[in-house]
Design a protein around this motif. Structure first.
Motif, mmCIF file in Angstrom:
data_model
loop_
_atom_site.group_PDB
_atom_site.id
_atom_site.type_symbol
_atom_site.label_atom_id
_atom_site.label_comp_id
_atom_site.label_asym_id
_atom_site.label_seq_id
_atom_site.Cartn_x
_atom_site.Cartn_y
_atom_site.Cartn_z
ATOM 1 N N GLY A 437 38.555 70.524 25.355
ATOM 2 C CA GLY A 437 39.705 70.673 24.469
ATOM 3 C C GLY A 437 39.951 69.367 23.733
ATOM 4 O O GLY A 437 39.067 68.500 23.663
ATOM 5 N N PRO A 438 41.141 69.175 23.185
ATOM 6 C CA PRO A 438 41.432 67.924 22.461
ATOM 7 C C PRO A 438 41.199 66.679 23.307
ATOM 8 O O PRO A 438 40.655 65.688 22.833
ATOM 9 C CB PRO A 438 42.913 68.087 22.088
ATOM 10 C CG PRO A 438 43.132 69.562 22.030
ATOM 11 C CD PRO A 438 42.253 70.139 23.096
ATOM 12 N N VAL A 439 41.597 66.740 24.605
ATOM 13 C CA VAL A 439 41.412 65.581 25.484
ATOM 14 C C VAL A 439 39.937 65.425 25.846
ATOM 15 O O VAL A 439 39.366 64.329 25.752
ATOM 16 C CB VAL A 439 42.262 65.726 26.760
ATOM 17 C CG1 VAL A 439 41.975 64.578 27.726
ATOM 18 C CG2 VAL A 439 43.747 65.773 26.413
ATOM 19 N N GLY A 440 39.299 66.514 26.268
ATOM 20 C CA GLY A 440 37.900 66.448 26.659
ATOM 21 C C GLY A 440 36.995 66.013 25.525
ATOM 22 O O GLY A 440 36.018 65.279 25.729
ATOM 23 N N GLU A 441 37.314 66.466 24.312
ATOM 24 C CA GLU A 441 36.502 66.091 23.158
ATOM 25 C C GLU A 441 36.545 64.581 22.936
ATOM 26 O O GLU A 441 35.509 63.952 22.677
ATOM 27 C CB GLU A 441 37.013 66.824 21.917
ATOM 28 C CG GLU A 441 36.199 66.542 20.668
ATOM 29 C CD GLU A 441 36.716 67.292 19.458
ATOM 30 O OE1 GLU A 441 36.081 67.194 18.401
ATOM 31 O OE2 GLU A 441 37.761 67.983 19.579
#
Length: 564
Positions: A437-441
Protein backbone atom coordinates in the motif's frame (compact mmCIF):
# COMPACT_ATOMS: atom_id res chain seq x y z
CA UNK A 1 -16.37 -56.47 28.37
CA UNK A 2 -15.47 -57.68 24.87
CA UNK A 3 -19.13 -57.95 23.69
CA UNK A 4 -19.77 -54.41 25.00
CA UNK A 5 -16.75 -53.16 23.04
CA UNK A 6 -18.00 -54.93 19.91
CA UNK A 7 -21.46 -53.37 20.27
CA UNK A 8 -19.98 -49.91 20.82
CA UNK A 9 -17.68 -50.33 17.79
CA UNK A 10 -20.65 -51.40 15.66
CA UNK A 11 -22.47 -48.16 16.56
CA UNK A 12 -19.63 -46.03 15.16
CA UNK A 13 -19.62 -45.39 11.38
CA UNK A 14 -16.95 -47.74 9.95
CA UNK A 15 -15.25 -45.03 7.90
CA UNK A 16 -14.94 -42.68 10.88
CA UNK A 17 -13.52 -45.42 13.10
CA UNK A 18 -10.99 -46.45 10.47
CA UNK A 19 -9.96 -42.84 9.80
CA UNK A 20 -9.43 -42.23 13.53
CA UNK A 21 -7.29 -45.35 13.77
CA UNK A 22 -5.34 -44.47 10.62
CA UNK A 23 -4.56 -40.89 11.62
CA UNK A 24 -3.57 -41.85 15.17
CA UNK A 25 -1.36 -44.63 13.83
CA UNK A 26 0.23 -42.33 11.26
CA UNK A 27 1.17 -39.79 13.95
CA UNK A 28 2.75 -42.41 16.23
CA UNK A 29 4.66 -44.22 13.48
CA UNK A 30 5.79 -40.93 11.91
CA UNK A 31 7.13 -39.65 15.24
CA UNK A 32 9.24 -42.80 15.53
CA UNK A 33 10.53 -42.45 11.96
CA UNK A 34 11.31 -38.75 12.47
CA UNK A 35 13.36 -39.73 15.49
CA UNK A 36 15.20 -42.23 13.28
CA UNK A 37 15.46 -39.59 10.50
CA UNK A 38 13.57 -41.70 7.99
CA UNK A 39 10.99 -40.81 5.32
CA UNK A 40 7.45 -40.09 6.54
CA UNK A 41 6.03 -41.74 3.42
CA UNK A 42 7.40 -45.03 4.69
CA UNK A 43 5.55 -44.40 7.96
CA UNK A 44 2.24 -43.94 6.14
CA UNK A 45 2.77 -47.18 4.25
CA UNK A 46 3.79 -49.11 7.41
CA UNK A 47 0.71 -47.82 9.21
CA UNK A 48 -1.52 -49.21 6.46
CA UNK A 49 0.26 -52.57 6.56
CA UNK A 50 -0.18 -52.82 10.35
CA UNK A 51 -3.89 -51.95 10.18
CA UNK A 52 -4.57 -54.35 7.30
CA UNK A 53 -2.94 -57.28 9.04
CA UNK A 54 -4.09 -56.69 12.62
CA UNK A 55 -7.63 -58.00 12.07
CA UNK A 56 -9.17 -54.72 13.18
CA UNK A 57 -10.65 -54.08 9.72
CA UNK A 58 -13.14 -56.89 10.35
CA UNK A 59 -14.29 -55.13 13.53
CA UNK A 60 -14.54 -51.72 11.84
CA UNK A 61 -16.50 -52.68 8.75
CA UNK A 62 -14.08 -54.75 6.72
CA UNK A 63 -14.03 -54.26 2.99
CA UNK A 64 -16.69 -51.54 3.03
CA UNK A 65 -14.55 -49.13 5.05
CA UNK A 66 -11.45 -50.09 3.05
CA UNK A 67 -13.24 -49.22 -0.19
CA UNK A 68 -14.32 -45.85 1.19
CA UNK A 69 -10.76 -45.04 2.20
CA UNK A 70 -9.57 -46.00 -1.28
CA UNK A 71 -12.07 -43.53 -2.76
CA UNK A 72 -10.73 -40.78 -0.48
CA UNK A 73 -7.21 -41.75 -1.53
CA UNK A 74 -8.23 -41.23 -5.15
CA UNK A 75 -9.13 -37.67 -4.22
CA UNK A 76 -5.60 -37.35 -2.88
CA UNK A 77 -4.27 -38.35 -6.29
CA UNK A 78 -6.56 -35.74 -7.90
CA UNK A 79 -5.12 -33.01 -5.63
CA UNK A 80 -1.61 -34.28 -6.36
CA UNK A 81 -2.24 -33.90 -10.10
CA UNK A 82 -3.77 -30.45 -9.54
CA UNK A 83 -0.71 -29.20 -7.65
CA UNK A 84 1.50 -30.87 -10.27
CA UNK A 85 -0.16 -28.78 -12.96
CA UNK A 86 -0.08 -25.72 -10.71
CA UNK A 87 3.67 -26.02 -10.09
CA UNK A 88 4.40 -26.75 -13.74
CA UNK A 89 6.01 -23.78 -15.46
CA UNK A 90 6.66 -23.40 -19.17
CA UNK A 91 9.36 -20.89 -18.26
CA UNK A 92 11.08 -23.40 -16.01
CA UNK A 93 10.75 -26.07 -18.70
CA UNK A 94 12.50 -23.78 -21.19
CA UNK A 95 15.12 -23.11 -18.58
CA UNK A 96 15.78 -26.84 -18.02
CA UNK A 97 14.82 -28.06 -21.49
CA UNK A 98 18.09 -29.85 -22.28
CA UNK A 99 18.21 -31.68 -18.97
CA UNK A 100 14.47 -32.42 -19.13
CA UNK A 101 14.01 -33.59 -22.72
CA UNK A 102 17.39 -35.22 -23.30
CA UNK A 103 17.97 -36.53 -19.79
CA UNK A 104 14.35 -37.36 -19.03
CA UNK A 105 13.73 -38.80 -22.48
CA UNK A 106 16.70 -41.16 -22.31
CA UNK A 107 15.87 -42.12 -18.72
CA UNK A 108 12.31 -43.13 -19.57
CA UNK A 109 13.31 -44.99 -22.76
CA UNK A 110 16.14 -46.99 -21.18
CA UNK A 111 14.33 -47.78 -17.91
CA UNK A 112 11.13 -48.76 -19.71
CA UNK A 113 13.01 -50.94 -22.17
CA UNK A 114 14.84 -52.75 -19.38
CA UNK A 115 11.68 -53.33 -17.33
CA UNK A 116 9.58 -54.46 -20.31
CA UNK A 117 12.31 -56.84 -21.55
CA UNK A 118 12.66 -58.40 -18.11
CA UNK A 119 8.89 -58.79 -17.78
CA UNK A 120 8.45 -60.45 -21.18
CA UNK A 121 11.53 -62.64 -20.69
CA UNK A 122 10.07 -64.01 -17.47
CA UNK A 123 6.65 -64.55 -19.15
CA UNK A 124 5.04 -62.92 -16.12
CA UNK A 125 2.33 -60.97 -17.94
CA UNK A 126 0.75 -59.96 -21.26
CA UNK A 127 2.11 -57.20 -23.47
CA UNK A 128 -0.36 -54.74 -21.90
CA UNK A 129 0.94 -55.70 -18.48
CA UNK A 130 4.54 -55.36 -19.66
CA UNK A 131 3.86 -51.80 -20.91
CA UNK A 132 2.15 -50.85 -17.65
CA UNK A 133 4.91 -52.39 -15.58
CA UNK A 134 7.61 -50.67 -17.66
CA UNK A 135 6.05 -47.24 -17.17
CA UNK A 136 5.38 -47.72 -13.47
CA UNK A 137 8.95 -48.82 -12.67
CA UNK A 138 10.48 -46.06 -14.82
CA UNK A 139 8.69 -43.38 -12.79
CA UNK A 140 10.43 -41.88 -9.76
CA UNK A 141 9.15 -40.25 -6.58
CA UNK A 142 9.38 -36.49 -7.07
CA UNK A 143 8.11 -35.80 -3.54
CA UNK A 144 10.61 -38.07 -1.77
CA UNK A 145 13.53 -37.07 -4.01
CA UNK A 146 13.16 -33.28 -3.76
CA UNK A 147 12.30 -33.44 -0.04
CA UNK A 148 15.45 -35.51 0.59
CA UNK A 149 17.58 -32.97 -1.29
CA UNK A 150 16.02 -30.16 0.77
CA UNK A 151 16.65 -31.99 4.06
CA UNK A 152 20.32 -32.32 3.11
CA UNK A 153 20.56 -28.65 2.07
CA UNK A 154 21.31 -29.64 -1.55
CA UNK A 155 18.18 -28.30 -3.28
CA UNK A 156 20.25 -25.82 -5.34
CA UNK A 157 22.91 -28.35 -6.38
CA UNK A 158 23.31 -29.49 -10.02
CA UNK A 159 22.28 -32.99 -8.98
CA UNK A 160 19.02 -31.70 -7.53
CA UNK A 161 18.40 -29.59 -10.65
CA UNK A 162 18.98 -32.66 -12.81
CA UNK A 163 16.49 -34.58 -10.67
CA UNK A 164 13.97 -31.75 -11.02
CA UNK A 165 14.40 -31.65 -14.80
CA UNK A 166 13.88 -35.40 -15.18
CA UNK A 167 10.90 -35.23 -12.81
CA UNK A 168 9.32 -32.54 -15.02
CA UNK A 169 9.70 -34.78 -18.07
CA UNK A 170 8.24 -37.73 -16.15
CA UNK A 171 5.26 -35.58 -15.18
CA UNK A 172 4.67 -34.67 -18.83
CA UNK A 173 5.02 -38.28 -19.87
CA UNK A 174 2.62 -39.64 -17.26
CA UNK A 175 -0.05 -37.13 -18.26
CA UNK A 176 0.10 -38.32 -21.88
CA UNK A 177 0.17 -41.92 -20.69
CA UNK A 178 -2.93 -41.40 -18.54
CA UNK A 179 -4.65 -40.15 -21.70
CA UNK A 180 -3.95 -43.42 -23.50
CA UNK A 181 -4.39 -45.68 -20.47
CA UNK A 182 -8.01 -46.58 -21.44
CA UNK A 183 -6.59 -48.21 -24.60
CA UNK A 184 -4.58 -50.59 -22.42
CA UNK A 185 -7.33 -51.16 -19.86
CA UNK A 186 -10.67 -51.22 -21.73
CA UNK A 187 -13.82 -51.14 -19.64
CA UNK A 188 -16.16 -54.10 -19.54
CA UNK A 189 -18.45 -54.17 -22.56
CA UNK A 190 -16.24 -51.75 -24.52
CA UNK A 191 -15.09 -52.64 -28.04
CA UNK A 192 -11.62 -54.21 -28.10
CA UNK A 193 -10.88 -53.06 -31.69
CA UNK A 194 -8.03 -50.56 -31.61
CA UNK A 195 -9.08 -48.07 -34.30
CA UNK A 196 -12.64 -47.38 -33.06
CA UNK A 197 -11.34 -46.92 -29.52
CA UNK A 198 -8.54 -44.66 -30.75
CA UNK A 199 -10.98 -42.56 -32.78
CA UNK A 200 -13.30 -42.23 -29.80
CA UNK A 201 -10.36 -41.22 -27.61
CA UNK A 202 -9.30 -38.51 -30.08
CA UNK A 203 -12.82 -37.07 -30.21
CA UNK A 204 -13.23 -37.06 -26.44
CA UNK A 205 -9.75 -35.64 -25.98
CA UNK A 206 -10.44 -32.87 -28.50
CA UNK A 207 -13.69 -31.94 -26.76
CA UNK A 208 -11.94 -31.82 -23.41
CA UNK A 209 -9.11 -29.65 -24.76
CA UNK A 210 -11.66 -27.12 -26.07
CA UNK A 211 -13.60 -27.04 -22.80
CA UNK A 212 -10.41 -26.81 -20.73
CA UNK A 213 -9.04 -24.05 -22.98
CA UNK A 214 -12.17 -21.94 -22.55
CA UNK A 215 -12.07 -22.48 -18.78
CA UNK A 216 -8.36 -21.63 -18.55
CA UNK A 217 -8.56 -18.57 -20.78
CA UNK A 218 -11.74 -16.92 -19.55
CA UNK A 219 -13.81 -18.72 -16.90
CA UNK A 220 -11.31 -19.55 -14.11
CA UNK A 221 -9.32 -16.24 -14.24
CA UNK A 222 -12.57 -14.23 -14.22
CA UNK A 223 -13.91 -16.28 -11.33
CA UNK A 224 -10.73 -15.96 -9.24
CA UNK A 225 -10.57 -12.20 -9.87
CA UNK A 226 -14.18 -11.84 -8.74
CA UNK A 227 -13.61 -13.92 -5.61
CA UNK A 228 -10.38 -12.04 -4.77
CA UNK A 229 -12.28 -8.75 -4.61
CA UNK A 230 -14.46 -10.17 -1.81
CA UNK A 231 -11.30 -10.76 0.29
CA UNK A 232 -12.91 -13.94 1.65
CA UNK A 233 -10.30 -16.61 2.34
CA UNK A 234 -12.95 -19.35 2.66
CA UNK A 235 -14.58 -18.47 -0.65
CA UNK A 236 -11.19 -18.38 -2.40
CA UNK A 237 -10.32 -21.87 -1.16
CA UNK A 238 -13.75 -23.22 -2.12
CA UNK A 239 -13.40 -21.73 -5.60
CA UNK A 240 -9.98 -23.31 -6.10
CA UNK A 241 -11.11 -26.76 -4.96
CA UNK A 242 -14.30 -26.41 -7.00
CA UNK A 243 -12.35 -25.59 -10.17
CA UNK A 244 -10.08 -28.57 -9.60
CA UNK A 245 -12.90 -31.02 -8.91
CA UNK A 246 -15.06 -29.57 -11.71
CA UNK A 247 -12.51 -30.09 -14.49
CA UNK A 248 -11.55 -33.48 -13.01
CA UNK A 249 -15.25 -34.43 -13.16
CA UNK A 250 -15.47 -33.38 -16.81
CA UNK A 251 -12.38 -35.44 -17.59
CA UNK A 252 -13.94 -38.42 -15.84
CA UNK A 253 -17.26 -38.03 -17.70
CA UNK A 254 -15.38 -38.06 -21.02
CA UNK A 255 -13.55 -41.23 -20.01
CA UNK A 256 -10.16 -39.50 -19.83
CA UNK A 257 -9.68 -39.98 -16.10
CA UNK A 258 -10.00 -37.72 -13.09
CA UNK A 259 -6.23 -37.25 -12.88
CA UNK A 260 -5.94 -35.68 -16.33
CA UNK A 261 -8.77 -33.23 -15.62
CA UNK A 262 -7.19 -32.18 -12.34
CA UNK A 263 -3.81 -31.61 -13.99
CA UNK A 264 -5.38 -29.37 -16.63
CA UNK A 265 -7.16 -27.42 -13.87
CA UNK A 266 -3.81 -26.75 -12.21
CA UNK A 267 -2.25 -25.87 -15.54
CA UNK A 268 -5.03 -23.33 -16.11
CA UNK A 269 -3.76 -21.16 -13.26
CA UNK A 270 -0.07 -22.13 -13.30
CA UNK A 271 1.07 -18.89 -14.93
CA UNK A 272 -1.35 -16.60 -13.08
CA UNK A 273 -0.65 -14.35 -10.10
CA UNK A 274 -2.83 -16.61 -7.95
CA UNK A 275 -0.39 -19.55 -8.04
CA UNK A 276 1.35 -19.06 -4.69
CA UNK A 277 -1.86 -18.25 -2.83
CA UNK A 278 -3.50 -21.38 -4.25
CA UNK A 279 -0.52 -23.53 -3.28
CA UNK A 280 -0.72 -22.22 0.28
CA UNK A 281 -4.44 -23.10 0.48
CA UNK A 282 -4.31 -26.49 -1.26
CA UNK A 283 -1.08 -27.98 0.14
CA UNK A 284 -2.49 -28.98 3.57
CA UNK A 285 -5.45 -30.73 1.93
CA UNK A 286 -3.19 -32.46 -0.57
CA UNK A 287 -0.90 -33.69 2.20
CA UNK A 288 -3.84 -35.10 4.16
CA UNK A 289 -5.35 -37.00 1.26
CA UNK A 290 -1.97 -38.21 0.00
CA UNK A 291 -1.40 -39.61 3.48
CA UNK A 292 -4.62 -41.57 3.03
CA UNK A 293 -3.38 -42.70 -0.39
CA UNK A 294 -0.16 -44.18 0.98
CA UNK A 295 -2.01 -45.75 3.91
CA UNK A 296 -4.49 -47.29 1.49
CA UNK A 297 -1.60 -48.81 -0.48
CA UNK A 298 -0.35 -50.33 2.77
CA UNK A 299 -3.84 -51.73 3.36
CA UNK A 300 -3.42 -53.78 0.19
CA UNK A 301 -0.31 -55.59 1.46
CA UNK A 302 -0.75 -59.09 2.85
CA UNK A 303 2.08 -59.59 5.36
CA UNK A 304 1.89 -63.39 5.15
CA UNK A 305 2.27 -63.23 1.38
CA UNK A 306 5.04 -60.62 1.70
CA UNK A 307 7.01 -62.83 4.11
CA UNK A 308 6.59 -65.75 1.73
CA UNK A 309 7.78 -63.55 -1.15
CA UNK A 310 10.56 -61.72 0.74
CA UNK A 311 13.28 -62.93 -1.62
CA UNK A 312 11.71 -61.66 -4.89
CA UNK A 313 10.67 -58.42 -3.12
CA UNK A 314 14.24 -57.73 -1.99
CA UNK A 315 15.64 -58.80 -5.36
CA UNK A 316 13.29 -56.54 -7.37
CA UNK A 317 13.96 -53.62 -5.02
CA UNK A 318 17.74 -54.02 -5.34
CA UNK A 319 17.68 -54.47 -9.12
CA UNK A 320 15.27 -51.57 -9.58
CA UNK A 321 17.28 -49.08 -7.51
CA UNK A 322 20.69 -50.18 -8.77
CA UNK A 323 19.75 -50.23 -12.47
CA UNK A 324 17.96 -46.84 -12.36
CA UNK A 325 20.81 -45.26 -10.40
CA UNK A 326 23.37 -46.51 -12.93
CA UNK A 327 21.33 -45.44 -15.97
CA UNK A 328 20.59 -41.95 -14.63
CA UNK A 329 24.16 -41.44 -13.41
CA UNK A 330 25.56 -42.18 -16.88
CA UNK A 331 22.96 -39.90 -18.50
CA UNK A 332 23.86 -37.09 -16.08
CA UNK A 333 27.56 -37.57 -16.80
CA UNK A 334 26.81 -37.39 -20.52
CA UNK A 335 25.01 -34.09 -19.96
CA UNK A 336 28.05 -32.61 -18.23
CA UNK A 337 27.56 -33.09 -14.47
CA UNK A 338 30.61 -33.99 -12.40
CA UNK A 339 30.66 -37.50 -11.05
CA UNK A 340 29.49 -36.60 -7.53
CA UNK A 341 26.49 -34.60 -8.77
CA UNK A 342 25.66 -37.23 -11.39
CA UNK A 343 25.71 -39.89 -8.69
CA UNK A 344 23.41 -37.84 -6.45
CA UNK A 345 20.99 -37.35 -9.35
CA UNK A 346 21.04 -41.09 -10.02
CA UNK A 347 20.37 -42.00 -6.39
CA UNK A 348 17.71 -39.29 -6.08
CA UNK A 349 15.68 -40.84 -8.91
CA UNK A 350 16.38 -44.54 -8.35
CA UNK A 351 13.17 -45.42 -6.49
CA UNK A 352 9.67 -46.05 -7.76
CA UNK A 353 7.20 -43.19 -7.40
CA UNK A 354 3.70 -42.21 -6.37
CA UNK A 355 2.40 -42.82 -9.88
CA UNK A 356 4.06 -46.24 -9.87
CA UNK A 357 1.66 -47.19 -7.07
CA UNK A 358 -1.32 -45.68 -8.92
CA UNK A 359 -0.52 -47.64 -12.10
CA UNK A 360 0.13 -50.86 -10.18
CA UNK A 361 -3.25 -50.50 -8.47
CA UNK A 362 -4.93 -50.07 -11.88
CA UNK A 363 -3.12 -53.13 -13.22
CA UNK A 364 -4.16 -55.19 -10.20
CA UNK A 365 -7.80 -54.18 -10.67
CA UNK A 366 -7.58 -55.23 -14.33
CA UNK A 367 -6.05 -58.62 -13.34
CA UNK A 368 -3.08 -58.24 -15.65
CA UNK A 369 -0.99 -60.46 -13.38
CA UNK A 370 -1.33 -62.77 -10.40
CA UNK A 371 -2.00 -61.80 -6.79
CA UNK A 372 1.55 -62.78 -5.76
CA UNK A 373 3.03 -60.61 -8.51
CA UNK A 374 0.86 -57.68 -7.41
CA UNK A 375 1.99 -58.07 -3.79
CA UNK A 376 5.63 -58.32 -4.84
CA UNK A 377 5.55 -55.22 -7.05
CA UNK A 378 3.66 -53.06 -4.53
CA UNK A 379 5.96 -54.04 -1.67
CA UNK A 380 9.12 -53.54 -3.75
CA UNK A 381 7.97 -50.10 -4.98
CA UNK A 382 7.08 -48.92 -1.48
CA UNK A 383 10.33 -50.31 -0.04
CA UNK A 384 12.40 -48.46 -2.65
CA UNK A 385 10.72 -45.17 -1.72
CA UNK A 386 11.36 -45.79 1.97
CA UNK A 387 15.06 -46.51 1.39
CA UNK A 388 15.69 -43.47 -0.81
CA UNK A 389 16.44 -40.80 1.88
CA UNK A 390 19.03 -43.00 3.60
CA UNK A 391 20.65 -43.95 0.29
CA UNK A 392 20.86 -40.32 -0.83
CA UNK A 393 22.50 -39.37 2.45
CA UNK A 394 25.06 -42.14 2.00
CA UNK A 395 25.71 -40.96 -1.55
CA UNK A 396 27.39 -37.76 -0.28
CA UNK A 397 30.48 -39.46 1.27
CA UNK A 398 30.63 -41.83 -1.70
CA UNK A 399 30.65 -38.84 -4.05
CA UNK A 400 33.37 -37.16 -1.99
CA UNK A 401 35.45 -40.33 -2.21
CA UNK A 402 35.04 -40.33 -6.00
CA UNK A 403 36.13 -36.69 -6.15
CA UNK A 404 39.27 -37.50 -4.16
CA UNK A 405 39.98 -40.30 -6.60
CA UNK A 406 40.01 -37.69 -9.37
CA UNK A 407 36.86 -38.87 -11.17
CA UNK A 408 34.56 -36.51 -13.05
CA UNK A 409 36.46 -33.30 -13.65
CA UNK A 410 33.97 -31.92 -16.17
CA UNK A 411 32.18 -28.75 -15.20
CA UNK A 412 28.55 -29.00 -14.14
CA UNK A 413 25.81 -27.62 -16.33
CA UNK A 414 25.41 -23.88 -15.77
CA UNK A 415 21.90 -22.74 -15.00
CA UNK A 416 20.89 -19.13 -15.56
CA UNK A 417 17.94 -18.10 -13.39
CA UNK A 418 15.93 -16.30 -16.03
CA UNK A 419 12.24 -16.19 -15.23
CA UNK A 420 10.45 -14.59 -12.31
CA UNK A 421 9.75 -17.82 -10.49
CA UNK A 422 13.40 -18.78 -10.69
CA UNK A 423 14.45 -15.36 -9.41
CA UNK A 424 12.18 -15.82 -6.42
CA UNK A 425 13.51 -19.35 -5.86
CA UNK A 426 17.12 -18.16 -6.00
CA UNK A 427 16.74 -14.87 -4.14
CA UNK A 428 19.05 -14.32 -1.15
CA UNK A 429 20.17 -11.56 1.22
CA UNK A 430 16.89 -9.77 0.49
CA UNK A 431 14.29 -7.79 2.41
CA UNK A 432 10.73 -9.14 2.56
CA UNK A 433 8.12 -6.36 2.34
CA UNK A 434 4.64 -7.53 3.35
CA UNK A 435 2.04 -5.25 1.83
CA UNK A 436 2.40 -2.73 -0.98
CA UNK A 437 0.00 0.00 0.00
CA UNK A 438 1.14 3.62 0.39
CA UNK A 439 3.43 2.68 3.31
CA UNK A 440 4.73 -0.55 1.79
CA UNK A 441 5.41 1.14 -1.53
CA UNK A 442 7.61 3.79 0.13
CA UNK A 443 9.45 1.21 2.24
CA UNK A 444 10.09 -0.96 -0.83
CA UNK A 445 11.37 2.02 -2.86
CA UNK A 446 13.67 3.14 -0.04
CA UNK A 447 15.19 -0.33 0.23
CA UNK A 448 15.67 -0.61 -3.54
CA UNK A 449 17.28 2.84 -3.65
CA UNK A 450 19.66 1.64 -0.93
CA UNK A 451 20.75 -1.28 -3.10
CA UNK A 452 18.79 -3.95 -1.19
CA UNK A 453 16.94 -6.64 -3.17
CA UNK A 454 13.31 -6.93 -2.12
CA UNK A 455 10.50 -9.47 -2.33
CA UNK A 456 6.95 -8.10 -1.96
CA UNK A 457 4.13 -10.19 -0.45
CA UNK A 458 0.77 -8.75 -1.51
CA UNK A 459 -2.89 -9.86 -1.61
CA UNK A 460 -4.20 -7.27 -4.07
CA UNK A 461 -4.34 -8.94 -7.49
CA UNK A 462 -4.12 -5.70 -9.48
CA UNK A 463 -1.08 -4.54 -7.48
CA UNK A 464 0.65 -7.88 -8.03
CA UNK A 465 0.03 -7.69 -11.77
CA UNK A 466 1.43 -4.16 -11.89
CA UNK A 467 4.54 -5.14 -9.89
CA UNK A 468 5.13 -8.13 -12.17
CA UNK A 469 5.07 -5.87 -15.22
CA UNK A 470 7.67 -3.67 -13.50
CA UNK A 471 9.96 -6.67 -12.92
CA UNK A 472 9.55 -6.62 -9.12
CA UNK A 473 9.86 -9.99 -7.36
CA UNK A 474 6.39 -10.45 -5.86
CA UNK A 475 4.22 -13.20 -4.37
CA UNK A 476 0.42 -13.24 -4.39
CA UNK A 477 0.24 -14.75 -0.91
CA UNK A 478 -1.04 -14.29 2.65
CA UNK A 479 1.48 -13.39 5.36
CA UNK A 480 -0.58 -15.33 7.92
CA UNK A 481 0.06 -18.64 6.08
CA UNK A 482 3.10 -20.67 7.07
CA UNK A 483 3.62 -21.83 3.45
CA UNK A 484 4.10 -18.18 2.46
CA UNK A 485 7.24 -17.89 4.57
CA UNK A 486 8.72 -20.99 2.95
CA UNK A 487 8.14 -19.41 -0.46
CA UNK A 488 9.80 -16.14 0.59
CA UNK A 489 13.12 -17.90 1.36
CA UNK A 490 13.02 -16.47 4.88
CA UNK A 491 16.15 -18.38 5.89
CA UNK A 492 18.18 -16.36 3.38
CA UNK A 493 16.57 -12.93 4.03
CA UNK A 494 18.17 -10.01 5.87
CA UNK A 495 15.00 -8.36 7.25
CA UNK A 496 11.18 -8.37 7.18
CA UNK A 497 8.89 -5.32 7.04
CA UNK A 498 5.23 -5.84 8.01
CA UNK A 499 3.77 -2.65 6.53
CA UNK A 500 0.05 -3.25 7.12
CA UNK A 501 -1.51 -2.09 10.45
CA UNK A 502 -3.55 -5.24 11.23
CA UNK A 503 -2.11 -6.38 14.59
CA UNK A 504 -3.76 -9.83 14.39
CA UNK A 505 -2.17 -10.68 11.04
CA UNK A 506 1.16 -9.19 12.17
CA UNK A 507 1.07 -11.33 15.32
CA UNK A 508 0.44 -14.50 13.29
CA UNK A 509 3.24 -13.60 10.89
CA UNK A 510 5.66 -12.82 13.73
CA UNK A 511 5.04 -16.19 15.37
CA UNK A 512 5.98 -18.01 12.15
CA UNK A 513 8.93 -15.71 11.42
CA UNK A 514 10.45 -16.23 14.87
CA UNK A 515 9.93 -19.99 14.64
CA UNK A 516 12.14 -20.17 11.54
CA UNK A 517 14.41 -17.13 12.01
CA UNK A 518 14.74 -15.95 15.63
CA UNK A 519 17.69 -13.74 14.64
CA UNK A 520 16.19 -11.71 11.77
CA UNK A 521 15.24 -8.03 12.15
CA UNK A 522 11.49 -7.43 11.86
CA UNK A 523 9.95 -3.98 11.37
CA UNK A 524 6.24 -4.00 12.18
CA UNK A 525 3.39 -1.52 12.10
CA UNK A 526 0.56 -1.13 14.62
CA UNK A 527 -2.57 0.98 14.37
CA UNK A 528 -3.09 1.42 18.11
CA UNK A 529 -0.68 2.02 21.01
CA UNK A 530 -2.05 -1.02 22.87
CA UNK A 531 -0.71 -3.29 20.12
CA UNK A 532 2.89 -2.05 20.27
CA UNK A 533 3.98 -3.98 23.38
CA UNK A 534 2.14 -7.09 22.20
CA UNK A 535 4.05 -7.13 18.91
CA UNK A 536 7.35 -6.47 20.68
CA UNK A 537 6.71 -9.41 23.01
CA UNK A 538 6.11 -11.59 19.96
CA UNK A 539 9.52 -10.64 18.57
CA UNK A 540 9.20 -7.43 16.54
CA UNK A 541 12.52 -5.59 16.52
CA UNK A 542 10.85 -2.22 16.08
CA UNK A 543 7.18 -1.23 15.90
CA UNK A 544 5.91 1.90 14.17
CA UNK A 545 2.70 3.09 15.82
CA UNK A 546 0.19 4.92 13.59
CA UNK A 547 -1.32 6.82 16.54
CA UNK A 548 2.08 8.03 17.77
CA UNK A 549 3.26 9.09 14.33
CA UNK A 550 -0.07 10.78 13.55
CA UNK A 551 -0.01 12.64 16.88
CA UNK A 552 3.52 13.90 16.16
CA UNK A 553 2.49 15.08 12.71
CA UNK A 554 -0.62 16.78 14.13
CA UNK A 555 1.47 18.41 16.87
CA UNK A 556 3.99 19.78 14.36
CA UNK A 557 1.19 20.99 12.08
CA UNK A 558 -0.63 22.66 14.98
CA UNK A 559 2.50 24.54 16.07
CA UNK A 560 3.19 25.58 12.48
CA UNK A 561 -0.37 26.85 11.97
CA UNK A 562 -0.40 28.63 15.34
CA UNK A 563 2.78 30.43 14.44
CA UNK A 564 1.32 31.49 11.09
Amino acid sequence: MIPAFTIAAAAIPPLFALLALMLAGVVLVSLLLLHLRQSLLAGYFICGVLIANSGILNVLGGGESHGQVSQMAEFGVVLLMFTLGLEFSLGELRFLRRLAFVGGGWQMVLCMAAAAAASLALHSTTWQGAVLLAVSLAMSSTAVSLKSFQDLGLEASPGARMSLAVAIFQDLFIIVFFLFLPLLLPHEGESTALMPRLGSLVLRGGAFVILAGVAARWVIPWLLNAVTRTRSRELFTLTVIGSCVGLAFVGGLLGLGLALGAFVAGLAVSESIFKHRILADVMPLKDLFLTLFFVSVGLMIDVKAAFALWLPICAITAVLMLSKAVIITFIARYLGLVHKQALLAGIGLCSAGEFSLVLLQNAGSAHLWSHDTQQTLLAASALSMGLLPALLKSGIPLGDWLVKRGWGRRKPVKIDPGNLRQRISGITDHAIVCGHGPVGEKVNKALLDSGVRTLVVELNAETVQQLQRQGQAVLFADASHEETWELTKLKHARMVALTFPDATVNAQALAMIREHRPDISVLARARFSSDVERLKRLGATQVINDETEASRAMEDAAITLQGA
